[in-house]
Design a protein around this motif. Structure first.
Motif, PDB file in Angstrom:
ATOM      1  N   MET A 115     -20.018   4.425  35.743  1.00  0.00           N
ATOM      2  CA  MET A 115     -19.110   3.294  35.546  1.00  0.00           C
ATOM      3  C   MET A 115     -18.057   3.283  36.655  1.00  0.00           C
ATOM      4  O   MET A 115     -17.473   4.312  36.983  1.00  0.00           O
ATOM      5  N   THR A 116     -17.808   2.123  37.228  1.00  0.00           N
ATOM      6  CA  THR A 116     -16.824   2.019  38.295  1.00  0.00           C
ATOM      7  C   THR A 116     -15.423   2.156  37.721  1.00  0.00           C
ATOM      8  O   THR A 116     -15.188   1.975  36.513  1.00  0.00           O
ATOM      9  N   HIS A 117     -14.486   2.463  38.609  1.00  0.00           N
ATOM     10  CA  HIS A 117     -13.090   2.577  38.181  1.00  0.00           C
ATOM     11  C   HIS A 117     -12.583   1.256  37.605  1.00  0.00           C
ATOM     12  O   HIS A 117     -11.855   1.237  36.611  1.00  0.00           O
ATOM     13  N   GLU A 118     -12.978   0.151  38.254  1.00  0.00           N
ATOM     14  CA  GLU A 118     -12.526  -1.155  37.763  1.00  0.00           C
ATOM     15  C   GLU A 118     -13.057  -1.439  36.363  1.00  0.00           C
ATOM     16  O   GLU A 118     -12.321  -1.920  35.493  1.00  0.00           O
ATOM     17  N   ALA A 119     -14.336  -1.133  36.121  1.00  0.00           N
ATOM     18  CA  ALA A 119     -14.922  -1.383  34.805  1.00  0.00           C
ATOM     19  C   ALA A 119     -14.225  -0.557  33.735  1.00  0.00           C
ATOM     20  O   ALA A 119     -13.930  -1.053  32.635  1.00  0.00           O
ATOM     21  N   ARG A 128     -10.820  -2.000  32.940  1.00  0.00           N
ATOM     22  CA  ARG A 128     -10.882  -3.201  32.097  1.00  0.00           C
ATOM     23  C   ARG A 128     -11.184  -2.843  30.648  1.00  0.00           C
ATOM     24  O   ARG A 128     -10.634  -3.437  29.722  1.00  0.00           O
ATOM     25  N   ARG A 129     -12.037  -1.852  30.435  1.00  0.00           N
ATOM     26  CA  ARG A 129     -12.312  -1.407  29.070  1.00  0.00           C
ATOM     27  C   ARG A 129     -11.067  -0.781  28.445  1.00  0.00           C
ATOM     28  O   ARG A 129     -10.778  -0.993  27.265  1.00  0.00           O
ATOM     29  N   ALA A 130     -10.343  -0.032  29.258  1.00  0.00           N
ATOM     30  CA  ALA A 130      -9.114   0.591  28.767  1.00  0.00           C
ATOM     31  C   ALA A 130      -8.086  -0.471  28.374  1.00  0.00           C
ATOM     32  O   ALA A 130      -7.346  -0.301  27.400  1.00  0.00           O
ATOM     33  N   ALA A 131      -8.049  -1.568  29.127  1.00  0.00           N
ATOM     34  CA  ALA A 131      -7.120  -2.651  28.812  1.00  0.00           C
ATOM     35  C   ALA A 131      -7.417  -3.234  27.433  1.00  0.00           C
ATOM     36  O   ALA A 131      -6.497  -3.519  26.652  1.00  0.00           O
ATOM     37  N   VAL A 132      -8.691  -3.417  27.123  1.00  0.00           N
ATOM     38  CA  VAL A 132      -9.066  -3.941  25.803  1.00  0.00           C
ATOM     39  C   VAL A 132      -8.676  -2.957  24.710  1.00  0.00           C
ATOM     40  O   VAL A 132      -8.163  -3.349  23.651  1.00  0.00           O
ATOM     41  N   LEU A 191     -10.122 -10.882  30.918  1.00  0.00           N
ATOM     42  CA  LEU A 191      -9.782 -10.367  29.592  1.00  0.00           C
ATOM     43  C   LEU A 191     -10.571 -11.097  28.522  1.00  0.00           C
ATOM     44  O   LEU A 191     -11.100 -10.478  27.581  1.00  0.00           O
ATOM     45  N   ASP A 192     -10.693 -12.403  28.656  1.00  0.00           N
ATOM     46  CA  ASP A 192     -11.467 -13.190  27.696  1.00  0.00           C
ATOM     47  C   ASP A 192     -12.904 -12.677  27.609  1.00  0.00           C
ATOM     48  O   ASP A 192     -13.438 -12.444  26.520  1.00  0.00           O
ATOM     49  N   GLY A 193     -13.531 -12.470  28.751  1.00  0.00           N
ATOM     50  CA  GLY A 193     -14.902 -11.969  28.759  1.00  0.00           C
ATOM     51  C   GLY A 193     -15.010 -10.529  28.291  1.00  0.00           C
ATOM     52  O   GLY A 193     -15.964 -10.163  27.587  1.00  0.00           O
ATOM     53  N   ASP A 194     -14.031  -9.702  28.645  1.00  0.00           N
ATOM     54  CA  ASP A 194     -14.079  -8.288  28.271  1.00  0.00           C
ATOM     55  C   ASP A 194     -13.949  -8.105  26.761  1.00  0.00           C
ATOM     56  O   ASP A 194     -14.633  -7.265  26.169  1.00  0.00           O
ATOM     57  N   VAL A 195     -13.061  -8.857  26.120  1.00  0.00           N
ATOM     58  CA  VAL A 195     -12.901  -8.752  24.669  1.00  0.00           C
ATOM     59  C   VAL A 195     -14.175  -9.214  23.974  1.00  0.00           C
ATOM     60  O   VAL A 195     -14.668  -8.559  23.035  1.00  0.00           O
ATOM     61  N   ARG A 196     -14.718 -10.324  24.412  1.00  0.00           N
ATOM     62  CA  ARG A 196     -15.943 -10.843  23.796  1.00  0.00           C
ATOM     63  C   ARG A 196     -17.081  -9.833  23.937  1.00  0.00           C
ATOM     64  O   ARG A 196     -17.831  -9.579  22.979  1.00  0.00           O
ATOM     65  N   HIS A 197     -17.213  -9.241  25.099  1.00  0.00           N
ATOM     66  CA  HIS A 197     -18.265  -8.253  25.337  1.00  0.00           C
ATOM     67  C   HIS A 197     -18.069  -7.030  24.442  1.00  0.00           C
ATOM     68  O   HIS A 197     -19.035  -6.502  23.854  1.00  0.00           O
ATOM     69  N   HIS A 257     -20.719  -5.804  21.417  1.00  0.00           N
ATOM     70  CA  HIS A 257     -21.441  -4.558  21.594  1.00  0.00           C
ATOM     71  C   HIS A 257     -20.867  -3.425  20.731  1.00  0.00           C
ATOM     72  O   HIS A 257     -21.196  -2.259  20.941  1.00  0.00           O
ATOM     73  N   GLY A 258     -20.011  -3.793  19.790  1.00  0.00           N
ATOM     74  CA  GLY A 258     -19.525  -2.811  18.839  1.00  0.00           C
ATOM     75  C   GLY A 258     -18.457  -1.877  19.345  1.00  0.00           C
ATOM     76  O   GLY A 258     -18.077  -0.927  18.646  1.00  0.00           O
ATOM     77  N   ALA A 259     -17.932  -2.108  20.559  1.00  0.00           N
ATOM     78  CA  ALA A 259     -16.876  -1.251  21.088  1.00  0.00           C
ATOM     79  C   ALA A 259     -15.507  -1.637  20.570  1.00  0.00           C
ATOM     80  O   ALA A 259     -14.536  -0.905  20.749  1.00  0.00           O
TER      81      ALA A 259
END
Length: 379
Positions: free
Chosen positions: A1-5, A8-12, A36-42, A46-48
């Motif tokens: 996983m990239t640092h950016e990814a 973004r997960r940490a932000a959610v 953020l909109d896409g990250d929350v939906r994802h 996916h159950g995260a």
């Protein structure tokens, strides 16, 4: 996983813990909101992430996804901005629509309301657009500086037409002070460009005001357009000093060019030695238009006791190899480091490089001279 990814997960995850939006993402970056909109939906799909939206229905637990549209009015508590943001980004359109009922008067989530104004669910889109129409006219300068850049990006989406119309109305028919605020105070370059376009169409600035915008804005497109408009205003006495005093080369170049229209050709001579190549070129053109010889001015400067730092470079830009190369070679051995570096650059422009001389200069104590010598030898 990239640092950016991972970031973004940490932000959610931080949002799920109730961390305010301004601590979760850089709210001044338009892309941060759509991501953020896409990250929350994802994360939800996916159950995260399994946010509880019981505050929307008054029912906590697994039954919240059975929410109906009429449940929007059944509120038992006011959500904090983190929970409201999660609901506004939820994959379930009914959740998003219900959450919009609580976004009124909440400027901290207005950018997410803008995102919902391009939603694929028509009722969500309609409610979000209505909220934007109500909120934008009275929004603070800080809120506009965050929301308008997001709206500009959303205008290019499939359902972005209404956003474009709304934004166009805000800039071209709304309070002129809002346009000025966006032009002078927004960090987003695209927003300042849009605000400048509206300001020019509405005639909100005189020549001096446009010169001040050009001289102070870091965006090249804003500089270019505002400086051109300032010169066209034909107010040289007030605009030229401001343009010439800018730290940006293209703005100073516009100020030099304006000297010609004002009949003040000789005043361009100091800018023959400007650090900006564009400004130097404009100064040469203005002097020629006034009957002066910039090459003669460069030669005189290069033979004087105090050689301006960029006089040798300017001579290399417009001089003659057979006449001027010997003078520039002499200057590679005397004067300050910047003068010597400028002389090396001038020789390269005249195609008068002597490899042996350049190799000797690789041991010069001045880094600028070494850099120019390397460029002359190796390109």
């Amino acid at each position: 996983m990239t640092h950016e990814a991972e970031s973004r997960r940490a932000a959610v995850r931080r949002l799920e813990r109730g961390t305010p939006l301004y601590r979760v993402l850089d709210v001044t970056r338009p892309k941060a909101w759509t991501r953020l909109d896409g990250d929350v939906r994802h994360a939800v799909r996916h159950g995260a992430l399994a946010p509880s939206h019981g505050w929307l229905t008054g029912v906590h637990g697994p039954g919240w996804r059975g929410l109906w549209d009429r449940a929007a009015d059944r509120v038992r508590e006011t959500p904090d901005e983190a929970r409201l943001a999660l609901a506004l980004c939820d994959p379930d359109g009914r959740i998003r629509q219900a959450a919009l009922a609580h976004a009124a008067g909440r400027p901290e989530v207005l950018s997410l309301v803008a995102v919902r104004a391009t939603d694929w669910v028509q009722p969500v889109r309609a409610r979000a657009l209505r909220l934007l129409r109500e909120a934008l006219p009275g929004a603070s300068a800080e809120t506009l500086a965050v929301t308008v850049p997001v709206m500009l990006r959303l205008g290019g989406r499939l359902r972005g037409g209404p956003i474009v119309e709304l934004l166009d109305g805000l800039l071209r028919a709304g309070d002129a002070a809002r346009v000025t605020t966006l032009l002078l105070g927004c960090r987003d370059g695209a927003t300042r460009r849009a605000a400048l376009s509206a300001a020019l169409d509405r005639g909100l600035y005189d020549g001096l005001g446009l010169a001040l915008v050009a001289a102070g804005d870091p965006d090249p497109a804003v500089q270019e357009r505002a400086a051109s408009a300032a010169v066209a205003a034909d107010e040289a006495d007030s605009t030229v000093p401001v343009l010439l005093g800018s730290r940006f080369g293209r703005v100073r170049a516009a100020g030099v060019t304006a000297l010609r229209g004002a009949g003040r050709h000789a005043e361009a001579e100091p800018y023959l030695y400007d650090r900006s190549g564009r400004t130097r070129a404009c100064a040469r053109w203005v002097l020629r238009q006034g009957g002066h010889d910039p090459v003669a001015a460069y030669r005189a400067a290069c033979t004087g006791p105090d050689v301006p730092d960029r006089a040798p470079l300017g001579l290399g830009e417009c001089g003659t190899r057979s006449v001027d190369a010997p003078l520039l070679r002499e200057l590679t051995e005397r004067g300050g480091g910047r003068v010597r570096a400028s002389a090396v650059a001038g020789l390269r422009l005249l195609d008068a490089v002597e490899p042996a001389r350049m190799r000797a200069l690789l041991d010069d104590p001045e880094p600028g001279v070494v850099r120019e010598a390397r460029r002359a030898l190796y390109g």
